[in-house]
Design an enzyme around this catalytic site. Structure first.
Site, PDB file in Angstrom:
ATOM      1  N   LYS A  54       0.840  -1.404   0.198  1.00  0.00           N
ATOM      2  CA  LYS A  54      -0.026   0.158   0.023  1.00  0.00           C
ATOM      3  C   LYS A  54       0.832   1.250   0.041  1.00  0.00           C
ATOM      4  O   LYS A  54       0.650   2.370  -0.729  1.00  0.00           O
ATOM      5  CB  LYS A  54      -1.000   0.076   1.207  1.00  0.00           C
ATOM      6  CG  LYS A  54      -2.192  -0.879   0.902  1.00  0.00           C
ATOM      7  CD  LYS A  54      -2.898  -1.211   2.382  1.00  0.00           C
ATOM      8  CE  LYS A  54      -3.873  -2.624   2.188  1.00  0.00           C
ATOM      9  NZ  LYS A  54      -4.465  -2.940   3.402  1.00  0.00           N
ATOM     10  N   GLN A  98      -4.768  -1.321   9.518  1.00  0.00           N
ATOM     11  CA  GLN A  98      -4.842  -2.589   9.101  1.00  0.00           C
ATOM     12  C   GLN A  98      -5.284  -3.707   9.928  1.00  0.00           C
ATOM     13  O   GLN A  98      -4.816  -3.919  11.238  1.00  0.00           O
ATOM     14  CB  GLN A  98      -3.256  -3.040   8.793  1.00  0.00           C
ATOM     15  CG  GLN A  98      -3.073  -4.516   8.159  1.00  0.00           C
ATOM     16  CD  GLN A  98      -3.652  -4.435   6.568  1.00  0.00           C
ATOM     17  OE1 GLN A  98      -3.545  -3.547   5.843  1.00  0.00           O
ATOM     18  NE2 GLN A  98      -4.308  -5.671   6.547  1.00  0.00           N
ATOM     19  N   ASP A 121     -11.312   2.989   4.115  1.00  0.00           N
ATOM     20  CA  ASP A 121     -11.636   1.550   3.872  1.00  0.00           C
ATOM     21  C   ASP A 121     -13.203   1.257   3.749  1.00  0.00           C
ATOM     22  O   ASP A 121     -13.835   0.322   3.591  1.00  0.00           O
ATOM     23  CB  ASP A 121     -11.188   0.767   5.148  1.00  0.00           C
ATOM     24  CG  ASP A 121      -9.928  -0.113   4.809  1.00  0.00           C
ATOM     25  OD1 ASP A 121      -9.797  -0.659   3.804  1.00  0.00           O
ATOM     26  OD2 ASP A 121      -9.451  -0.765   5.928  1.00  0.00           O
TER      27      ASP A 121
END
Ligand code: NDP
Length: 294
Positions: A54, A98, A121
């Site tokens: 990422k 994460q 997200d």
């Protein structure tokens, strides 16, 4: 007839190219550099690889990238402090924590603490709710990537029968909601669904997000269907090496479906591309400038 293989890698590359161009325009026109922060708690090897990728992709797209690593012993308040700092940092437009988090940290509490405007997200309940009622929202990256590939392949999805196998908050439910918004007739199947093969056989669009290797067999698929395989399952291969397989038995499905995403090289690459696209969207919304279409 063998199905068309939907090349997620190439599609993701084209999305990332577009995002890179959009970032250059935002910099030039508004002196706006979208910024993405990724928070990693602990040393889970798979998470470390995801975070590294990422970070690399964010920089390649011309954006600001910040990586915050906390030890696996970090307390909930330490994680919340990091989120609070990022929420108030004007150079950061996207925050991604994460998952999974260590047991001592309450995942929902952390996701809820992220400013919904920076929730790239799309896991915050505000974004889930906004998406459900059709308001502008941050949409979870994996289902967004699936939808982009489906629309590219099929054009108008209106009236098609879509079956989503899996009802998780990060894939199954938002995927179903996106397909409903496209006016599909949507069925959500799960572990308690009766006669799953018959349910799948009704699908013009079949999305598998289960986490069970090759569970969906060729004879569960309607001839001519479009199949999107979200599953990523690590299997013991020859010579002790591991290989990745999806939730769909690819070698059977490829003879029945009209189009299918492979594993690897299907949905996976689209997830990071959509994360970058979501960060551009968030930056534009926060700055109050026109957001580009992805
Ligand atoms: P979850 O474990 O959160 O959800 C799995 C879902 O599958 C549940 O709703 C469960 O039903 C359902 N299920 C389990 N067994 C069966 C069965 N025998 N029959 C029917 N339904 C069943 O998984 P995720 O949604 O997080 O992920 C699904 C897969 O997608 C995983 O392989 C994951 O690795 C992959 N993934 C891939 C991504 C990518 O970028 N390509 C991103 C995210 C995930 P119930 O609710 O009843 O328990």
């Amino acid at each position: 007839m063998s199905a068309e293989i939907i090349d997620g890698k190439a599609f993701a590359q084209s999305v990332r190219k577009r995002v890179t161009e959009q970032v250059a325009t935002l910099k030039e026109r508004y002196s706006l550099t979208p910024g993405l922060a990724v928070v990693l708690v602990g040393e889970d090897p798979a998470s470390q690889v995801y975070v590294k990728n990422k970070n690399k992709s964010t920089i390649e797209a011309g954006m600001k990238s910040e990586e915050i690593r906390l030890p696996k012993t970090a307390s909930q308040s330490e994680v919340l402090d990091v989120v609070a700092r990022l929420n108030s940092d004007p150079s950061i437009h996207g925050i991604l924590v994460q998952l999974p988090l260590p047991a001592q940290v309450d995942e929902m509490a952390v996701l809820d603490a992220i400013d919904p405007a920076k929730d790239v997200d799309g896991f915050h309940v505000i974004n889930t709710g906004r998406q459900a009622v059709g308001l502008p929202a941050m949409v979870p990256c994996t289902p967004l990537g699936c939808l982009m590939m489906l629309k590219d392949r099929l054009g108008d999805l209106s009236g098609l029968n879509a079956v989503v196998v899996g009802r998780s908050n990060i894939v199954g439910k938002p995927m179903a909601s996106l397909l409903l918004k496209e006016s599909c007739t949507v069925t959500i199947a799960h572990s308690k669904t009766k006669d799953l093969p018959a349910v799948c056989r009704r699908a013009d669009i079949l999305v598998a997000a289960v986490g069970r290797p090759e569970m969906i067999r060729g004879d569960w698929i309607k001839p001519g269907a479009t199949v999107v395989d979200v599953g990523i399952n690590r299997m013991e291969g020859e010579n002790g090496k591991t290989r990745l397989v999806g939730d769909v038995c690819f070698k059977e499905a490829v003879d029945i479906a009209q189009a299918i995403t492979p594993v690897p090289g299907g949905v996976g690459p689209m997830t990071i591309a959509c994360l970058l696209a979501n960060t551009v969207t968030a930056a534009c919304r926060i700055a109050g400038v026109e957001e580009p279409a992805h």
